[in-house]
Design an enzyme around this catalytic site. Structure first.
Site, mmCIF file in Angstrom:
data_model
loop_
_atom_site.group_PDB
_atom_site.id
_atom_site.type_symbol
_atom_site.label_atom_id
_atom_site.label_comp_id
_atom_site.label_asym_id
_atom_site.label_seq_id
_atom_site.Cartn_x
_atom_site.Cartn_y
_atom_site.Cartn_z
ATOM 1 N N HIS A 195 0.835 -1.208 0.000
ATOM 2 C CA HIS A 195 0.000 0.000 0.000
ATOM 3 C C HIS A 195 0.875 1.267 0.000
ATOM 4 C CE1 HIS A 195 -2.736 -2.870 2.302
ATOM 5 N NE2 HIS A 195 -3.529 -2.482 1.318
ATOM 6 N N GLN A 198 -18.033 -6.643 -1.204
ATOM 7 C CA GLN A 198 -17.109 -7.521 -1.937
ATOM 8 C C GLN A 198 -16.775 -8.796 -1.166
ATOM 9 O OE1 GLN A 198 -13.995 -4.282 -2.055
ATOM 10 N NE2 GLN A 198 -12.602 -6.012 -1.903
HETATM 11 O O1 PAF Z 1 -7.781 -4.072 -3.176
HETATM 12 C C1 PAF Z 1 -8.497 -3.674 -2.228
HETATM 13 O O2 PAF Z 1 -8.025 -3.450 -1.096
HETATM 14 C C2 PAF Z 1 -9.992 -3.487 -2.447
HETATM 15 O O3 PAF Z 1 -10.503 -4.454 -3.286
HETATM 16 C C3 PAF Z 1 -10.353 -2.071 -2.933
HETATM 17 C C4 PAF Z 1 -9.751 -1.770 -4.300
HETATM 18 C C5 PAF Z 1 -9.875 -1.035 -1.929
HETATM 19 C C6 PAF Z 1 -11.876 -1.936 -3.074
HETATM 20 O O4 PAF Z 1 -12.522 -2.150 -1.859
#
Ligand code: PAF
Length: 283
Positions: A37, A61
């Protein structure tokens, strides 16, 4: 670092930053940050005058039997890490603000998300593209940075941007690995010491396929088989898939003629891990 929770306030902030001539970079995250990140945030910082990171564990998700409730969270630590890479604004909305009662609109990329992780995680990518579309409308970024570790996600987001004319440049960033090759992931925190060792089979399997490719192997099935053998060699890993696909549209291929991706999903204990490497081209 300014923390904004309200989507409307975030929109107002971004609108005035744009009017003042600012260039906005967005790094969307679900928190529990690691070096992967932070590499996205550093690149965002380099490209834009305003760096926004979002932290939202997006419920849409996650499947009903997945790890939404246990997903690792540590907002204080995340804030400290974001300060070290000079994030200007952390957008951290509540789920109720992102999905107010009565929401009924989804954004879905169809073909690209059918196979691979889409096959075992129905609805997952629909949740991802919906929340990413919302984040684009709320944060109004010029650039959005995504890690290549979530390769199918990256492809789906690119497809969505193309199909829906989002005015945002998607910046893909290479997977960041631990020294021993394990791809960084917030879910690595679930692994016991023994599982952490078993998990190394994923990157070893990908390396085996890359090596065979470098030695001239071009059969997609052969390359996948080489990776699978390495993945299963040490035990402790339940393979979900090992596939060699076209690197752009993820379609099945028989031979590698253009850049291809070797993609793996496997369970180590109760933890589902994914990893990939691109053959014959940049990620
Ligand atoms: O990759 C992630 O952490 C998630 O899928 C995202 C892109 C932040 C969407 O919730």
């Amino acid at each position: 670092m300014k923390i904004i929770e309200s989507p409307a306030e975030m929109q107002r902030f971004s609108e005035s930053a744009r009017l003042a001539g600012g260039r906005i970079a967005l790094v969307p995250t679900m928190g529990y940050l690691h070096e992967g990140h932070l590499s996205l945030m550093r690149e965002g910082r380099r490209r834009a005058s305003v760096l926004v990171a979002s932290l939202f564990v997006n419920p849409t998700q996650f499947g009903p039997r997945e790890d939404l409730d246990s997903y690792p969270r540590d907002m204080e630590r995340d804030c400290r890490l974001m300060e070290t890479v000079a994030v200007d604004v952390l957008f951290a909305p509540q789920a109720s603000a992102m999905y107010p009662p009565g929401a009924q609109t989804w954004v879905e990329v169809t073909e690209l998300t059918r196979d691979l992780c889409g096959a075992s995680r129905p609805g997952h990518f629909r949740g991802v593209t919906t929340v990413v579309a919302k984040l684009f409308n709320i944060v109004k970024p010029h650039y959005a940075l995504f890690g290549a570790k979530d390769y199918q996600q990256l492809c789906a987001v690119r497809q969505m941007v193309r199909d829906l004319n989002f005015d945002v440049e998607i910046v893909p960033m290479p997977t960041v690995r631990e020294e021993d090759g394990l791809a960084m992931s917030s879910r690595n925190s679930y692994l016991s010491a023994a599982e952490r060792t078993a998990a190394l089979s994923l990157s070893r399997a990908l390396q085996a396929a890359c090596k065979a490719f470098a030695h001239g192997e071009r059969g997609a099935g052969r390359l996948a088989q080489i990776a699978r053998l390495e993945l299963e060699r040490m035990g402790g890993v339940a393979v979900e898939y090992v596939e060699v696909r076209d690197a752009v549209d993820l379609r099945e291929i028989a031979t590698v003629q253009a850049p291809a991706v070797v993609a793996i999903a496997a369970r180590v204990g109760r933890t589902r891990l994914i990893d990939n490497m691109v053959l014959g081209g940049a990620e």
